[in-house]
Structures are given as C-alpha cells and as structure tokens.
Design a protein around this motif. Structure first.
Motif, PDB file in Angstrom:
ATOM      1  N   UNK A   1       0.808  -1.211   0.000  1.00 19.42           N
ATOM      2  CA  UNK A   1       0.000   0.000   0.000  1.00 19.42           C
ATOM      3  C   UNK A   1       0.844   1.265   0.000  1.00 19.42           C
ATOM      4  N   UNK A   2       0.463   2.204  -0.869  1.00 16.99           N
ATOM      5  CA  UNK A   2       1.114   3.495  -0.874  1.00 16.99           C
ATOM      6  C   UNK A   2       0.731   4.241   0.386  1.00 16.99           C
ATOM      7  N   UNK A   3       1.701   4.758   1.138  1.00 15.68           N
ATOM      8  CA  UNK A   3       1.331   5.549   2.317  1.00 15.68           C
ATOM      9  C   UNK A   3       0.415   6.689   1.905  1.00 15.68           C
ATOM     10  N   UNK A   4      -0.619   6.935   2.715  1.00 22.27           N
ATOM     11  CA  UNK A   4      -1.623   7.921   2.349  1.00 22.27           C
ATOM     12  C   UNK A   4      -1.009   9.292   2.115  1.00 22.27           C
ATOM     13  N   UNK A   5       0.125   9.588   2.742  1.00 24.20           N
ATOM     14  CA  UNK A   5       0.711  10.906   2.602  1.00 24.20           C
ATOM     15  C   UNK A   5       1.692  11.032   1.447  1.00 24.20           C
ATOM     16  N   UNK A   6       1.970   9.952   0.720  1.00 26.93           N
ATOM     17  CA  UNK A   6       2.908  10.015  -0.381  1.00 26.93           C
ATOM     18  C   UNK A   6       2.408  10.999  -1.430  1.00 26.93           C
ATOM     19  N   UNK A   7       3.251  11.973  -1.797  1.00 24.33           N
ATOM     20  CA  UNK A   7       2.804  13.040  -2.681  1.00 24.33           C
ATOM     21  C   UNK A   7       3.039  12.670  -4.141  1.00 24.33           C
ATOM     22  N   UNK A   8       2.237  11.783  -4.636  1.00 24.64           N
ATOM     23  CA  UNK A   8       2.277  11.436  -6.049  1.00 24.64           C
ATOM     24  C   UNK A   8       0.971  11.891  -6.677  1.00 24.64           C
TER      25      UNK A   8
ATOM     26  N   UNK B   1     -12.271  16.585 -12.483  1.00 24.91           N
ATOM     27  CA  UNK B   1     -10.900  16.976 -12.817  1.00 24.91           C
ATOM     28  C   UNK B   1     -10.593  18.364 -12.245  1.00 24.91           C
ATOM     29  N   UNK B   2     -11.517  19.297 -12.399  1.00 22.12           N
ATOM     30  CA  UNK B   2     -11.302  20.632 -11.840  1.00 22.12           C
ATOM     31  C   UNK B   2     -11.161  20.584 -10.319  1.00 22.12           C
ATOM     32  N   UNK B   3     -11.969  19.782  -9.672  1.00 15.79           N
ATOM     33  CA  UNK B   3     -11.909  19.693  -8.217  1.00 15.79           C
ATOM     34  C   UNK B   3     -10.637  19.008  -7.730  1.00 15.79           C
ATOM     35  N   UNK B   4     -10.119  18.058  -8.497  1.00 17.05           N
ATOM     36  CA  UNK B   4      -8.901  17.368  -8.064  1.00 17.05           C
ATOM     37  C   UNK B   4      -7.692  18.299  -8.019  1.00 17.05           C
ATOM     38  N   UNK B   5      -7.790  19.459  -8.670  1.00 14.27           N
ATOM     39  CA  UNK B   5      -6.700  20.432  -8.586  1.00 14.27           C
ATOM     40  C   UNK B   5      -6.516  20.916  -7.150  1.00 14.27           C
ATOM     41  N   UNK B   6      -7.547  20.800  -6.323  1.00 15.15           N
ATOM     42  CA  UNK B   6      -7.471  21.232  -4.921  1.00 15.15           C
ATOM     43  C   UNK B   6      -6.957  20.128  -4.000  1.00 15.15           C
ATOM     44  N   UNK B   7      -6.755  18.942  -4.533  1.00 16.55           N
ATOM     45  CA  UNK B   7      -6.219  17.829  -3.747  1.00 16.55           C
ATOM     46  C   UNK B   7      -4.773  17.576  -4.184  1.00 16.55           C
ATOM     47  N   UNK B   8      -4.541  16.570  -5.008  1.00 14.68           N
ATOM     48  CA  UNK B   8      -3.163  16.294  -5.431  1.00 14.68           C
ATOM     49  C   UNK B   8      -2.856  16.781  -6.847  1.00 14.68           C
TER      50      UNK B   8
ATOM     51  N   UNK C   1     -12.140  12.605   4.676  1.00 13.14           N
ATOM     52  CA  UNK C   1     -12.275  13.749   5.595  1.00 13.14           C
ATOM     53  C   UNK C   1     -11.687  15.038   5.051  1.00 13.14           C
ATOM     54  N   UNK C   2     -10.891  14.984   3.987  1.00 11.95           N
ATOM     55  CA  UNK C   2     -10.291  16.214   3.460  1.00 11.95           C
ATOM     56  C   UNK C   2     -11.336  17.239   3.013  1.00 11.95           C
ATOM     57  N   UNK C   3     -12.323  16.881   2.194  1.00 12.45           N
ATOM     58  CA  UNK C   3     -13.287  17.908   1.767  1.00 12.45           C
ATOM     59  C   UNK C   3     -14.107  18.473   2.917  1.00 12.45           C
TER      60      UNK C   3
END
Length: 337
Positions: A4-11, A61-68, A153-155
C-alpha cells in the motif's frame, strides 16, 4: 499484492481520458493554458445530463486540482481564471439539477429518515454485500470508494474555518479521529489503502478514476462542491451529518462481508473501526455540529436538509447502478478490474 502506498505520499495521478466535449475542454485548457471556448461554457449550461459522464468528469478533474492535482498540470492552475467561467457553469448545472430533484424539507425531516434502517434491504448495497456479494464485487466497491476514501475527511475539513462555537468544536473533534488522532498509521485514508492492499487492488491515489462511472464521480463531486464554497457551508454540514449518521450500521455489514469472503484483516479492520467510532460521531454531529450551526445560523436549516437529501439522492443512484450491474452478472465499472 501491491504494497500500500502511504496515504501521505505526494504522487499525482495522470489526467483521465475525456468522456465528451466538456471534459476534453477542461483537459485541453489545463495542459495548454488556453481558456475553453465560449461554446463549451454554453454547453455546460445547457447539457442534457447534469449527472452524466462528461459533465461529472469535467467537474471532478477541476476539483482534483485542490487535492493532489495531476502530473501534467502545473500547480498554479488550481485557481486559474481561465477556467472560472466553465467551472461556474458546470457547478450551476449540477446544483440546478440537485435542487430540482431534492424536495425542500427541514433538518428534522431529513435526519428522521436517516435514523431508520431501510424498509427494503434488497435495495441496499451493504445488505447485498453482507449476505450475497462475492469478493469480486467487494473489490469493485472498494475501487469506486477509493476516489473518496484515499482522501477521507479532506473535503469536510474545508468547512472548519466557516464554523463557530459548538459546531466548530464538534467538527474538529470528529475530524481529529478521521485523521488518526495524531497517529499516521491510523489516518482513515491509510486504513483504506491497507484495505485495498488486502483486496489486491492498486493503492495509488486516483488509480481507479478511469473505471469510475458518473454516478460514482458525482458522490465525490458533491462533497467537494459543498466544501469549497462558503455559501454552501450548511449543505456541507448536512452532507457530513448524513455520512456519519448512516456510517455505523453500513460499516458493520461491510465488516461482516469482508470477514465472510476472507478479504483479509486490514480489509475487515477499516469497517470495524468505523462501527464504534461513527456511532459516537453520530451523536456529536447531530447535537453539536448540526445543532450548533443552527443555533447560531438558523437560516441555514434548509441548506442543511438539502445537503443531507442530496447525498441520499446520489448514493441511491450509485446503489441502483451497482445492484443492477451485479445482479445482471456485469461489472459495475467502466473498465473491469
């Protein structure tokens, strides 16, 4: 099985393939820094299906700009004015459809229905998975839910600076649990990545966007839409309340499904954790978050009910899609696993 990719991995994931002119216009604008054509803005206002693949993917797609974000898209495109007219048109079309399809009710009316178990368990995804679902269906369910749970929980966190007093304190208390109570390994997004690994799924963030039908994208778009807009803070609280009130019984059934099918200890743990935690969260969200908000801003009552009822509407649409596909012997995904 993938580690599993760690949840915090910034990819960052890659941009998904367009599903029509609207999502194509968004992708083109993001990769060329040229504004969408006026005809695309007009099309977003007049699209025949506000719940369809093209509009929902464009908004997602537009909303994902606010996540990763996306691998091919510069970070400074997040709030690019080039995309503002098209984004506003997409949101207006989505919201207009929701307001048309969701009846006007009070918060008491909306939450009274949520506290009652479904009269017809045959129409419930969690009942189906508990008693009749197979491992393949559980894997599809997890793949679709990963669009939210890998950022769980992010949103909802966006509403915190827009709340006061009891509502803020209650919201922060629940979010603290969602984010692992200070332990990175217990962050719920990480627990879901562990669940996916047990099910033999790819844990990379955004991996199953291409496979997700519009009905799944819409459930995630809804909470992001509510979270990003201060004028919809009441709707976000209603959405959050709906999720927390209904989570515990559904999680109990999904934990039983994971246990029955031998999905693995991490797969079972994710839902077992939610059974007890969300039973407590239900009380806090109803009495402190919803109650506290309405004590300070009673004029938001209709918005709170709208947020809860819009959540039920979209979850019911997803449920119908999943059960229809599975009972017909088909994959519920656009691209089978």
């Amino acid at each position: 099985m993938r580690t599993p990719e760690p949840a915090g991995t910034l990819t960052a994931p890659r941009l998904p393939h367009a599903r029509g002119p609207l999502s194509d216009a968004v992708a083109t604008a993001l990769t060329t820094a040229r504004p969408p054509q006026q005809r695309d803005v007009l099309r977003a206002h007049t699209t025949e299906d506000p719940y369809g693949d093209d509009l929902q993917l464009a908004l997602y797609v537009l909303y994902e700009l606010h996540y990763r974000g996306f691998d091919e898209v510069p970070d400074d495109m997040e709030w690019s004015p080039l995309l503002a007219p098209l984004r506003a048109a997409l949101e207006q079309t989505f919201l207009r459809a929701l307001h048309t399809d969701v009846p006007a009710r009070t918060p008491d009316e909306a939450f009274a229905d949520l506290l009652v178990e479904p009269a017809d368990p045959a129409g419930s995804v969690t009942h189906h998975l508990e008693h009749d679902g197979d491992l393949g269906q559980l894997r599809e369910y997890a793949a679709l839910r990963s669009l939210y749970h890998l950022k769980e929980a992010d949103p909802h966190a966006w509403v915190i600076p827009r709340l006061h007093g009891r509502a803020k304190a209650g919201m922060v208390a629940i979010e603290y649990d969602e984010f692992g109570a200070g332990r990175a390994e217990d962050v719920h997004a990480q627990l879901f990545a562990d669940l996916m690994a047990d099910l033999g799924l790819d844990t990379a963030y955004g991996r199953y966007t291409e496979a997700a039908p519009a009905v799944a994208l819409a459930t995630v778009n809804l909470m992001t839409l509510f979270g990003l807009r201060r004028d919809l803070r009441g709707a976000l609280v209603g959405h959050f309340g709906c999720v927390e009130v209904t989570s515990s019984p559904g999680s109990r059934r999904l934990a039983a499904a994971m246990r029955r099918t031998g999905a693995g200890p991490a797969a079972e743990r994710f839902y077992t954790e939610h059974v007890a935690a969300d039973a407590v969260h239900e009380q806090v969200v109803r009495h402190e978050v919803v109650g506290g908000l309405l004590a300070e801003e009673p004029h938001l009552g209709a918005d709170v009910a709208f947020g809860a009822d819009a959540t039920v509407l979209l979850e019911d649409r997803l449920t119908a899609h999943l059960l229809d596909a599975w009972r017909s012997g088909r994959s519920a995904l656009r691209r089978p696993l």
